[in-house]
Design an enzyme around this catalytic site. Structure first.
Site, PDB file in Angstrom:
ATOM      1  N   GLY A 106      45.796  27.590  16.473  1.00  0.00           N
ATOM      2  CA  GLY A 106      47.163  27.152  16.237  1.00  0.00           C
ATOM      3  C   GLY A 106      47.208  25.993  15.258  1.00  0.00           C
ATOM      4  CB  SER A 133      47.364  31.157  17.065  1.00  0.00           C
ATOM      5  OG  SER A 133      48.019  30.397  18.051  1.00  0.00           O
ATOM      6  CE1 TYR A 156      47.158  29.926  24.269  1.00  0.00           C
ATOM      7  CE2 TYR A 156      48.155  29.246  22.208  1.00  0.00           C
ATOM      8  CZ  TYR A 156      47.088  29.255  23.073  1.00  0.00           C
ATOM      9  OH  TYR A 156      45.943  28.585  22.756  1.00  0.00           O
ATOM     10  CG  HIS A 303      41.023  27.470  24.452  1.00  0.00           C
ATOM     11  ND1 HIS A 303      41.836  28.549  24.672  1.00  0.00           N
ATOM     12  CD2 HIS A 303      41.689  26.694  23.554  1.00  0.00           C
ATOM     13  CE1 HIS A 303      42.940  28.435  23.945  1.00  0.00           C
ATOM     14  NE2 HIS A 303      42.872  27.322  23.255  1.00  0.00           N
TER      15      HIS A 303
END
Ligand SMILES: Cc1cc2nc3c(=O)[nH]c(=O)nc-3n(C[C@H](O)[C@H](O)[C@H](O)COP(=O)(O)O)c2cc1C
Length: 409
Positions: A106, A133, A156, A303
């Site tokens: 991001g 993203s 997300y 992550h």
């Protein structure tokens, strides 16, 4: 400015001349990802670097993602004809020049305006997929224009179901070939080093602002494009009063439901007909559940060390995951890939591909699209040579027999 050479403190430096990574502008002189990293550090404000480099809390996961590779050593074969070598792979049924995927990241517009487009174009040029993203800055329809791109969308979940439904509809219409649902970020990781550059949630501290001014080319680019980038794919879902850069990021973070569960996964799987990937899985039971949920691939990932601290790395759980999965799904490993040899170790332990996050981003910060191309070229060339030194001509020949634990277990 951070000393770009602080990472050269390797054991073998004792008694050698003072060593420096390359920090000039000639990409051909960047011979390793660490050179691109040093170039990036020289050209990027500190608050951006903290966002790029930092991990959560004590950065134990971040460290583990690198050291997990050091736990394995090669046991190469000799006298094998490796004159014709190829790293070509198939990823989700499509050809790739190497078993490598550009990971979703991001805020790429913070590194360079048009960062998502640059990453996508470089990935297409290199012949590997690019994952965009939800928190990207360029519109997915603009990113999709890169000729030859294998474009994946990373989701997300935030707000109500209608938001992810709309994003899936747009991703499908834009030609995205796969959907990647990230499962480990519903609560934002505690990235203290990044927070220390701010005086409040939504404003940088005065020293941060002063240090930013020491990077005139970065500031000039930012000023030309409206200072801080907008989250163009999702900003319309955010209330009008919260659409500035920091406010929008925090609004989305605050509206990611912590109730995300396998029921949501089932709903998303049912709504998306193309290949579906779960990213963030580490526990063997979750690997089993993912298979039951009908995924096409799993990304073992912590992550980039930015979420829960003190986790295992994806590489640590790869052999067990492969045993569970068999050939029912693809497995990717994400975290700590900085060398072609990292890619080969992951393949030997059962991965189908690696997902690289920071390595291409160092290239982006260093020199935009050309820098990303150089990063992907370095990883591929290193892997191709190391593969030859291992006595393998194709990725199907890279098996567990070529690895041994670095220390007896
Ligand atoms: C700056 C940055 C931003 C990231 N943003 C996202 C994101 O938006 N979605 C996501 O699924 N993962 C995100 N990640 C995690 C990456 O996809 C990837 O798993 C991680 O970077 C791998 O570690 P590496 O950077 O050591 O290669 C981000 C990582 C970084 C470094």
């Amino acid at each position: 400015m951070p000393d770009p050479n602080r990472n050269t403190a390797l054991a073998q430096l004792g008694g050698t001349p003072h060593r420096r990574y390359y920090t000039g502008r000639n990409l051909k002189r960047a011979v390793a990802i660490e050179d691109l990293r040093a170039m990036a550090h020289r050209r990027t404000p500190r608050f951006v670097l903290e966002y790029l480099e930092g991990g959560a809390e004590d950065e134990a996961t971040l460290l583990r993602e690198r050291t997990s590779y050091a736990d394995w050593r090669f046991v190469p074969r000799q006298l094998v004809d490796v004159s014709e070598r190829s790293l070509t792979a198939e990823i989700l049924g499509k050809p790739a020049s190497a078993p490598m995927i550009v990971a979703p990241t991001g805020l790429n517009g913070l590194f360079r305006p048009g960062g998502d487009i640059a990453l996508a174009a470089a990935a297409a040029h290199a012949g590997v997929p690019f994952v965009q993203s939800t928190m990207s800055n360029d519109r997915m329809e603009d990113v999709a224009c890169a000729p030859g791109l294998h474009h994946w969308w990373q989701l997300y979940v935030f707000g109500g179901d209608e938001i992810w439904q709309e994003l899936l509809r747009r991703a499908d219409a834009a030609g995205c070939e796969a959907l990647v649902l990230t499962t480990n970020a519903q609560i934002f990781g505690n990235r203290e080093w990044s927070a220390r550059t701010q005086s409040s949630k939504t404003s940088p501290s005065i020293p941060t602002l002063a240090e930013t001014l020491l990077h005139p080319p970065w500031c000039a680019r930012a000023l030309r494009y409206g200072v801080l980038p907008s989250f163009r794919n999702v900003v319309d879902f955010v209330p009008k009063g919260s659409r500035s850069f920091f406010e929008c990021a925090f609004w989305i973070r605050d509206h990611q439901p912590t109730s995300l569960s396998w029921d949501t996964v089932a709903k998303i799987r049912a709504a998306w007909r193309k290949p579906f990937v779960l990213k963030g899985v580490l526990h063997p039971d979750d690997v089993r559940w993912a298979l039951d949920a009908g995924v096409d691939a799993i990304t073992l990932s912590s992550h980039g060390g930015r979420q829960l601290d003190w986790t295992v790395a994806g590489l640590d759980v790869l052999p067990a995951a492969r045993e569970i999965v068999g050939d029912r799904a693809e497995i990717y490993v994400s975290g700590g890939v900085r060398r072609g040899t990292d890619m080969l170790k992951a393949l030997a332990l059962g991965a189908d591909a690696v997902m690289a996050g920071r390595a291409p981003l160092y290239g982006l910060c260093a020199e935009g699209r050309a820098g990303v191309e150089r990063a992907l070229e370095i990883l591929r060339d290193e892997a191709l040579d190391a593969m030859g030194l291992l006595g393998a001509s194709s990725i199907s020949e890279i098996g567990r027999d070529l690895l041994a634990p670095a220390a007896p277990r």
